[in-house]
Design an enzyme around this catalytic site. Structure first.
Site, mmCIF file in Angstrom:
data_model
loop_
_atom_site.group_PDB
_atom_site.id
_atom_site.type_symbol
_atom_site.label_atom_id
_atom_site.label_comp_id
_atom_site.label_asym_id
_atom_site.label_seq_id
_atom_site.Cartn_x
_atom_site.Cartn_y
_atom_site.Cartn_z
ATOM 1 N N HIS A 499 0.728 -1.077 0.073
ATOM 2 C CA HIS A 499 0.091 0.115 0.002
ATOM 3 C C HIS A 499 1.038 0.984 0.069
ATOM 4 C CE1 HIS A 499 1.226 -0.448 4.219
ATOM 5 N NE2 HIS A 499 1.229 0.807 4.279
ATOM 6 N N ARG A 581 6.613 -8.930 16.561
ATOM 7 C CA ARG A 581 7.018 -7.925 15.602
ATOM 8 C C ARG A 581 6.406 -6.584 16.454
ATOM 9 N NH1 ARG A 581 6.459 -4.114 11.426
ATOM 10 N NH2 ARG A 581 8.022 -4.329 9.911
HETATM 11 O O1 LIG Z 1 5.361 -1.767 10.368
HETATM 12 C C1 LIG Z 1 5.872 -1.538 9.073
HETATM 13 O O2 LIG Z 1 7.187 -1.899 8.989
HETATM 14 C C2 LIG Z 1 5.071 -0.791 8.292
HETATM 15 C C3 LIG Z 1 3.819 -0.326 8.648
HETATM 16 C C4 LIG Z 1 2.959 0.338 7.730
HETATM 17 O O3 LIG Z 1 3.341 0.476 6.492
HETATM 18 C C5 LIG Z 1 1.725 0.874 7.882
HETATM 19 O O4 LIG Z 1 1.011 0.830 8.923
HETATM 20 O O5 LIG Z 1 1.181 1.645 7.119
HETATM 21 FE FE LIG Z 2 2.309 2.118 5.422
#
Ligand SMILES: O=C(O)CCC(=O)C(=O)O
Ligand SMILES: [Fe+3]
Length: 669
Positions: A499, A581
């Site tokens: 996204h 994570r």
């Molecule tokens: O946690 C990540 O590495 C990316 C999270 C992300 O892209 C989002 O939440 O829009």
């Molecule tokens: Fe993001």
């Protein structure tokens, strides 16, 4: 191949039907159609080459055109050849040749071996494991940056019952193997074997070159639409020069290994250098001399080689012929003639020419172009040198924090990775907070730490990307993604689909729509990682197609990834296959109206020491994404992006740390 062996269906139609069947999960049909599409494509290439060769001879193009009334004779032959080509191709394909003209996009798919990606899934579903592995391997050879396929390959390697021989490239160019074996043997001083392999490679390279050149005579590339329609001779000249440039480019084509970006320098001459030395070492002076003479056609004043020629002359005696190979002579002469014409055209008719060969004699390049030629080289050199963003931005000064990767290293624009934004103990404290938040007991010190960590990140991102312009928080949250226990081998899915953070990604249309429900006012994104004791879960960037992975970042305590939130930075997260994570996701805006109201309130409250609401701006999200869906049996690998594109488009706008989550999370506190 046998002429008249039935009708060949256009490969783009077969491909489209195959992909349709793929999405309908009709695996037998998908596999069959995709295989037929690949076959049709390769037969089309074979037919084109064959017809071009035959019609060249048939229409008397082997010799020079005769002198009297040359124009009518010339066009007579042109017409004959055009007729011959149309007729020959039509016969071989069993249908109208124009039916086989696919769009540029489809052609590129086939050049990139994209159909093999669908095919491997279909074959896997059909439990034709060995064939699936060959298809996957064939795709992977040309797309080694494709991370999902890399995981698939690893999975295939671990799978019981997969034979090692199945990892073969169905579209292998044979000479690379011969060339590399030859060079290896040369390096271990097995010159006899080296010579055999290098001769084999050279012969194949020259054949591949002819194949490539034959395909240059295809339809003219467009891009001239806006220009005035040229007259007869201008049109002929323009098209002919295009063909010549394409033929010249073939040298680079054959010298570029699948999936490599750049060609092996001086591929053909370097064969000759190696062969010359190998023959010399095994005591075959005559052949060594022949190779030396052939090499000198490229570099006539190469002193080392001239020395050697003198030596051979002395050793072999005056009578020895010592001439260059005929095929190399023809090759060099033809290439020089083409270059002359192209340079003439560039000088007098305009356009540009990136000469693929470093050996082009200086006197061939017109004086007026030499300067430009040099400038181009210099420009290229400078581009390669990578004027780092840091230099343009002024020094980056934050105690102890380092820029681990800049945009260039991350293969994109407006991307950066910082290290050591947090210490290990700071990460631990914040992680404890994430855990405690589940039970509703949050420690004041940790909460402050979270605010400090996010403020520090904000300052870093601001000073890096928007120095002098205030960057406001738009939204912040602490997110943990947890893998389920048990079997994870088959996991090919994503923990967060590809996204962009401020627009709705439309990979098919190669667009990113800045419209609701996207958070259009987000200008920069940051993710501050807190741990690395989990498997999977790497962040990756793709091109706007959501398929081509351009960079990947392994999370680690204190690592901060920051990037502009728009179409230039589509990203996703690989499935977390083991462990948990955690990261602080941060979005920033340049517009004060969209500055995060709650954050400011939180800061105020914090100052007042109000413990109850201090974390109201922060969302602790657990078990988000698809990390719980891992099954016990291996799931089919899925061509990344494509197979998900519909759901992706739906999810991309609403998945990036959205407000509904925030409200829900607040209840958890
Ligand atoms: O946690 C990540 O590495 C990316 C999270 C992300 O892209 C989002 O939440 O829009
Ligand atoms: Fe993001």
């Amino acid at each position: 191949f046998s002429p008249g062996s039935g009708r060949l269906l256009p490969y783009d139609l077969l491909y489209a039907d195959g992909v349709r069947a793929y999405f309908a999960r009709d695996w037998p049909r998908a596999a069959e159609l995709l295989q037929r599409a690949l076959h049709s494509y390769s037969q089309l290439l074979v037919a084109r080459r064959g017809c071009q060769g035959r019609c060249r001879e048939e229409a008397g193009f082997a010799g020079p055109p005769a002198a009297p009334s040359w124009e009518t004779r010339f066009f007579d032959r042109i017409l004959q050849r055009a007729e011959c080509l149309g007729e020959c191709l039509g016969r071989r394909l069993g249908s109208e040749p124009s039916l086989h003209r696919a769009s540029r996009e489809i052609q590129e798919d086939f050049e990139q071996r994209e159909p093999y990606n669908y095919l491997q899934v279909a074959l896997f579903q059909l439990k034709k494991l060995d064939e699936a592995v060959s298809a996957a391997h064939t795709f992977f050879v040309a797309n080694p940056q494709h991370l999902q396929m890399r995981e698939d390959m690893e999975k295939y390697q671990r799978m019981a019952g997969v034979k090692l021989e199945s990892f073969r490239d169905l579209q292998a160019t044979l000479y690379w193997e011969a060339y590399e074996t030859g060079v290896q043997q040369y390096n271990v001083e097995d010159y006899l074997q080296a010579a055999v392999k290098l001769e084999e490679s050279l012969e194949e390279v020259l054949l591949a070159l002819e194949d490539c050149r034959a395909l240059c005579e295809g339809p003219q590339e467009d891009g001239t639409e806006e220009e005035m329609q040229p007259g007869l001779y201008e049109a002929i000249a323009a098209h002919y020069i295009q063909v010549l440039k394409c033929r010249q480019h073939c040298v680079l084509e054959v010298a570029t290994k699948p999936a490599r970006v750049s060609a092996t320098d001086d591929f053909i001459p370097s064969h000759l250098v190696l062969l010359q030395f190998a023959y010399d070492q095994v005591g075959n002076q005559a052949l060594a001399a022949e190779c030396a003479a052939s090499y000198l056609l490229f570099y006539p004043s190469d002193e080392l080689m001239l020395e050697k020629m003198k030596k051979y002359q002395a050793e072999l005696g005056e009578g020895a012929s010592m001439t260059a190979r005929e095929n190399i002579q023809r090759y060099v002469q033809r290439s020089l003639m083409e270059k002359k014409l192209i340079y003439y055209a560039v000088e007098h008719l305009g356009g540009t020419f990136n000469d693929p060969d470093p050996w082009t004699p200086d006197e061939l390049i017109p004086g007026s172009l030499k300067q430009k030629h040099r400038e181009n080289r210099e420009k290229q050199r400078l581009e390669n040198l990578d004027v780092g963003e840091q230099e343009q931005r002024g020094p980056f000064t934050f105690e102890g924090i380092t820029v681990a990767m800049d945009s260039h290293q991350l293969n994109g624009s407006q991307r950066v990775v910082f290290d050591r934004v947090l210490t290990d103990s700071e990460c631990k404290d914040i992680l404890r907070l994430a855990k405690l938040a589940q039970d509703g007991t949050v420690n004041w010190r940790d909460a402050t730490l979270l605010l400090h960590a996010s403020e520090k990140s904000r300052k870093i991102v601001e000073s890096y990307f928007t120095p002098g312009k205030r960057l406001h928080f738009s939204f912040t949250h602490l997110v943990c993604r947890t893998a389920v226990e048990g079997e994870q081998d088959g996991r090919m899915d994503l923990s967060h689909p590809v996204h962009a953070d401020n627009c709705l990604l439309d990979p098919e249309g190669k667009e990113c729509w800045r419209e609701p429900p996207a958070y259009m006012y987000r200008d920069f994104s940051g993710i501050l990682y807190l741990n690395d004791d989990f498997h999977g879960g790497d962040l990756f960037f793709t091109e706007v197609d959501a398929v081509t992975v351009t960079a990947q970042v392994r999370p680690k305590c204190g690592k901060l990834v920051a990037f502009s939130s728009g179409r230039e930075n589509p990203h996703g997260i690989w499935a977390v296959t083991h462990g948990r994570r955690c990261a602080i996701a941060l979005w920033y805006t340049l517009s004060p109206e969209h500055a995060e109201q709650e954050r400011m309130e939180a800061e105020d409250l914090m100052r007042q020491g109000d413990m109850e609401q201090e974390l109201s701006h922060t969302d602790v999200k657990e078990h988000m994404g698809t990390d719980h869906s891992g099954g016990a049996s291996p799931e089919p690998p899925v061509p990344k992006g494509r197979a998900r594109s519909t759901s992706q488009r739906r999810m991309s706008g609403s998945e990036s740390g959205q407000q509904p989550q925030k409200l829900r999370a607040r209840d958890e506190f």
